[in-house]
Design a protein around this motif. Structure first.
Motif, PDB file in Angstrom:
ATOM      1  N   PRO A  33       0.797  -1.235   0.000  1.00 45.13           N
ATOM      2  CA  PRO A  33       0.000   0.000   0.000  1.00 45.13           C
ATOM      3  C   PRO A  33       0.827   1.281   0.000  1.00 45.13           C
ATOM      4  N   ASP A  34       2.137   1.194   0.278  1.00 44.69           N
ATOM      5  CA  ASP A  34       2.972   2.403   0.288  1.00 44.69           C
ATOM      6  C   ASP A  34       3.313   2.880  -1.111  1.00 44.69           C
ATOM      7  N   ASP A  35       3.502   1.939  -2.046  1.00 45.75           N
ATOM      8  CA  ASP A  35       3.961   2.310  -3.386  1.00 45.75           C
ATOM      9  C   ASP A  35       3.006   3.233  -4.136  1.00 45.75           C
ATOM     10  N   PRO A  36       1.695   2.965  -4.144  1.00 47.16           N
ATOM     11  CA  PRO A  36       0.822   3.913  -4.851  1.00 47.16           C
ATOM     12  C   PRO A  36       0.816   5.306  -4.225  1.00 47.16           C
ATOM     13  N   VAL A  84      10.339  -0.544   6.325  1.00 45.20           N
ATOM     14  CA  VAL A  84      10.268   0.261   5.103  1.00 45.20           C
ATOM     15  C   VAL A  84       9.195  -0.344   4.200  1.00 45.20           C
ATOM     16  N   PRO A  85       8.750   0.394   3.162  1.00 48.74           N
ATOM     17  CA  PRO A  85       7.726  -0.153   2.262  1.00 48.74           C
ATOM     18  C   PRO A  85       8.094  -1.534   1.735  1.00 48.74           C
ATOM     19  N   GLY A  86       7.093  -2.407   1.697  1.00 49.16           N
ATOM     20  CA  GLY A  86       7.281  -3.765   1.209  1.00 49.16           C
ATOM     21  C   GLY A  86       7.713  -4.722   2.294  1.00 49.16           C
ATOM     22  N   CYS A  87       8.821  -4.403   2.969  1.00 47.13           N
ATOM     23  CA  CYS A  87       9.299  -5.263   4.054  1.00 47.13           C
ATOM     24  C   CYS A  87       8.311  -5.284   5.213  1.00 47.13           C
ATOM     25  N   ARG A  88       7.677  -4.148   5.474  1.00 47.47           N
ATOM     26  CA  ARG A  88       6.773  -4.102   6.623  1.00 47.47           C
ATOM     27  C   ARG A  88       5.506  -4.926   6.422  1.00 47.47           C
ATOM     28  N   GLU A  89       5.288  -5.423   5.197  1.00 47.11           N
ATOM     29  CA  GLU A  89       4.142  -6.304   4.958  1.00 47.11           C
ATOM     30  C   GLU A  89       4.407  -7.729   5.436  1.00 47.11           C
ATOM     31  N   THR A  90       5.637  -8.018   5.870  1.00 46.49           N
ATOM     32  CA  THR A  90       6.003  -9.391   6.216  1.00 46.49           C
ATOM     33  C   THR A  90       6.180  -9.615   7.716  1.00 46.49           C
ATOM     34  N   VAL A  91       6.120  -8.568   8.500  1.00 43.70           N
ATOM     35  CA  VAL A  91       6.383  -8.720   9.939  1.00 43.70           C
ATOM     36  C   VAL A  91       5.346  -7.971  10.756  1.00 43.70           C
ATOM     37  N   VAL A  92       4.845  -8.639  11.803  1.00 51.65           N
ATOM     38  CA  VAL A  92       4.158  -7.970  12.900  1.00 51.65           C
ATOM     39  C   VAL A  92       5.180  -7.912  14.026  1.00 51.65           C
ATOM     40  N   ASP A  93       5.648  -6.719  14.330  1.00 52.82           N
ATOM     41  CA  ASP A  93       6.792  -6.558  15.229  1.00 52.82           C
ATOM     42  C   ASP A  93       6.528  -7.213  16.586  1.00 52.82           C
ATOM     43  N   GLY A  94       7.445  -8.088  16.976  1.00 52.93           N
ATOM     44  CA  GLY A  94       7.310  -8.790  18.245  1.00 52.93           C
ATOM     45  C   GLY A  94       6.469 -10.040  18.185  1.00 52.93           C
ATOM     46  N   VAL A  95       5.875 -10.331  17.013  1.00 49.58           N
ATOM     47  CA  VAL A  95       5.025 -11.519  16.869  1.00 49.58           C
ATOM     48  C   VAL A  95       5.741 -12.594  16.055  1.00 49.58           C
ATOM     49  N   ASN A  96       6.072 -12.274  14.786  1.00 51.77           N
ATOM     50  CA  ASN A  96       6.805 -13.251  13.970  1.00 51.77           C
ATOM     51  C   ASN A  96       8.225 -12.789  13.660  1.00 51.77           C
ATOM     52  N   GLY A  97       8.647 -11.715  14.330  1.00 51.69           N
ATOM     53  CA  GLY A  97       9.992 -11.204  14.113  1.00 51.69           C
ATOM     54  C   GLY A  97      10.114  -9.792  14.628  1.00 51.69           C
ATOM     55  N   PHE A  98      11.126  -9.097  14.138  1.00 56.99           N
ATOM     56  CA  PHE A  98      11.380  -7.732  14.599  1.00 56.99           C
ATOM     57  C   PHE A  98      11.695  -6.816  13.421  1.00 56.99           C
ATOM     58  N   SER A 124      16.680  -4.678   3.846  1.00 57.69           N
ATOM     59  CA  SER A 124      16.558  -3.961   2.579  1.00 57.69           C
ATOM     60  C   SER A 124      16.107  -2.521   2.791  1.00 57.69           C
ATOM     61  N   TYR A 125      16.443  -1.665   1.798  1.00 55.50           N
ATOM     62  CA  TYR A 125      16.049  -0.264   1.871  1.00 55.50           C
ATOM     63  C   TYR A 125      14.631  -0.034   1.346  1.00 55.50           C
ATOM     64  N   ARG A 126      14.136  -0.948   0.500  1.00 56.74           N
ATOM     65  CA  ARG A 126      12.771  -0.862  -0.015  1.00 56.74           C
ATOM     66  C   ARG A 126      12.497  -2.104  -0.856  1.00 56.74           C
ATOM     67  N   GLU A 127      11.256  -2.602  -0.828  1.00 57.57           N
ATOM     68  CA  GLU A 127      10.872  -3.774  -1.599  1.00 57.57           C
ATOM     69  C   GLU A 127       9.456  -3.593  -2.140  1.00 57.57           C
ATOM     70  N   GLY A 128       9.033  -4.561  -2.979  1.00 56.84           N
ATOM     71  CA  GLY A 128       7.614  -4.674  -3.321  1.00 56.84           C
ATOM     72  C   GLY A 128       6.939  -5.414  -2.178  1.00 56.84           C
ATOM     73  N   VAL A 129       6.962  -6.744  -2.240  1.00 60.38           N
ATOM     74  CA  VAL A 129       6.824  -7.622  -1.075  1.00 60.38           C
ATOM     75  C   VAL A 129       7.809  -8.745  -1.350  1.00 60.38           C
ATOM     76  N   PRO A 130       8.913  -8.833  -0.605  1.00 59.71           N
ATOM     77  CA  PRO A 130      10.029  -9.692  -1.004  1.00 59.71           C
ATOM     78  C   PRO A 130       9.669 -11.170  -1.039  1.00 59.71           C
ATOM     79  N   ARG A 131       9.942 -11.801  -2.156  1.00 59.61           N
ATOM     80  CA  ARG A 131       9.662 -13.218  -2.339  1.00 59.61           C
ATOM     81  C   ARG A 131      10.473 -14.080  -1.363  1.00 59.61           C
ATOM     82  N   SER A 132      11.745 -13.717  -1.173  1.00 58.85           N
ATOM     83  CA  SER A 132      12.603 -14.513  -0.302  1.00 58.85           C
ATOM     84  C   SER A 132      12.056 -14.559   1.120  1.00 58.85           C
TER      85      SER A 132
END
Length: 373
Positions: free
Chosen positions: A158-161, A306-320, A282-290
């Motif tokens: 949602p950050d990219d648009p 940062v945009p894209g990376c933040r779509e993969t983590v809930v801080d303190g739940v599945n990572g940091f 990373s400094y910015r991603e779409g939503v990283p496949r890796s």
């Protein structure tokens, strides 16, 4: 329908569009997969999926307006000959020039997808410089020309648009946010990480904007106190890129025991299974496949907020989350997993749950097929 998928390399088609092609073929559509570098082997693989491979010519990078216009004209002739119903272009240059070629070819329906804004729209710790600023202006101008011809532009986060369309006042018809492009989750079964010794893995091109320098600097900090901890770099060198890690520096890092780099590997899943935590500063991603792959396997994630990376983590739940460009913050988060090894298991389970909820390729491709139909 007769649908063209216009991307870049054959590797990207086979690596990231296979499930989409299968979904379209299963719905009875004719699919033409365009790529820049087909060989006999990759063409055979595309035909085995039920699609038809089509060669076309374009410079993936650089700005040569005469070359780009000439190649757009040639692409338009190919598109017109196929009598297409839909042209779906993905990545930056195909979305710009593939869309314009579709207009010239008289294709009525045109859809584009940006899987991230790319290097030109990524902020760097040293600043962006005159060259990047100029290239960004040129790219924005080309988006302003091409996007109004799209019936829909798709982003992954949602950050990219906001950062592209709203910031630069680019006109579009419809905008969709897809999320990650998804995985065939059966290929990434959950495995519990080892709690005996911490190990951290980075998967991606060994470039500055992927955070490889921060990963290495954090590894050195950790090694001072925990010399037994392993740090794995999984990705290829790109020494022609100004931000690329050099082979000489990589060799030095391996000799001194800072990182492990096995070279090119086909069994990425096995390396992810052997690690306890996945790291992408990373400094910015779409939503990283890796990151999606690591989550599906059940690995805790450390990544930048940062945009894209933040779509993969809930801080303190599945990572940091860590601050961008901060090896010290990254090392602090790594230390949490070293001192609390059970975290890698509990957070890894949460990652696996999130991957199943958000990154199932069958659901993602169903949405894309709906857009086409």
């Amino acid at each position: 329908m007769r649908i063209a998928l216009i991307g870049t390399t054959a590797g990207c088609v086979l690596g990231f569009r296979t499930d989409l092609i299968k979904a379209l073929i299963n719905k009875g559509h004719n699919v033409y997969a365009f790529a820049l570098d087909y060989d006999d082997v990759s063409k055979k693989k595309i035909r085995a999926l039920g699609a038809e491979p089509v060669d076309y010519l374009f410079a993936r990078t650089g700005v040569n307006p005469f070359s780009d216009l000439s190649n757009t004209y040639r692409l338009a002739k190919k598109l017109k000959a196929l009598q297409l119903d839909v042209v779906f272009s993905y990545f930056s240059k195909p979305t710009i020039f593939g869309t314009l070629a579709a207009v010239f070819a008289g294709v009525k329906r045109r859809i584009g997808m940006l899987e991230g804004l790319g290097y030109i729209f990524t902020d760097h710790p040293s600043g962006n410089g005159i060259k990047i600023t100029l290239l960004r202006r040129i790219q924005v101008m080309l988006y302003r020309i091409s996007f109004p011809f799209l019936e829909r532009i798709i982003f992954l986060n949602p950050d990219d648009p906001i950062d592209l369309l709203q910031r630069y006042n680019i006109k579009t018809q419809q905008v969709s946010v897809l999320g990650g492009i998804g995985l065939n989750l059966e290929d990434y079964p959950y495995t519990e990480p080892s709690k005996e010794s911490a190990s951290f893995i980075f998967v991606g091109r060994l470039l500055a904007e992927k955070g490889v320098n921060e990963f290495i600097a954090a590894a050195k900090i950790i090694k001072n106190s925990f010399p037994e901890v392993k740090f794995v770099l999984l990705g290829g060198l790109d020494e022609e890129n100004p931000g690329g890690l050099s082979s000489s520096r990589l060799s030095h890092l391996m000799r001194e025991g800072t990182v492990i780099h096995p070279g090119h590997v086909e069994n990425v899943q096995e390396w992810l299974q052997q690690a306890s935590v996945f790291v992408l500063p990373s400094y910015r991603e779409g939503v990283p496949r890796s990151t999606q792959e690591a989550m599906a396997i059940g690995r805790a994630i450390i990544t930048t907020d940062v945009p894209g990376c933040r779509e993969t983590v809930v801080d303190g739940v599945n990572g940091f989350f860590v601050k961008p460009w901060s090896p010290d913050d990254l090392a602090e988060k790594m230390k949490k997993f070293i001192e609390n090894p059970e975290l890698s298991v509990s957070m890894g389970i949460e990652s696996h749950k999130m991957a199943r909820e958000k990154f199932d390729a069958a659901e993602v491709n169903s949405r894309l097929v709906d857009f086409f139909e």
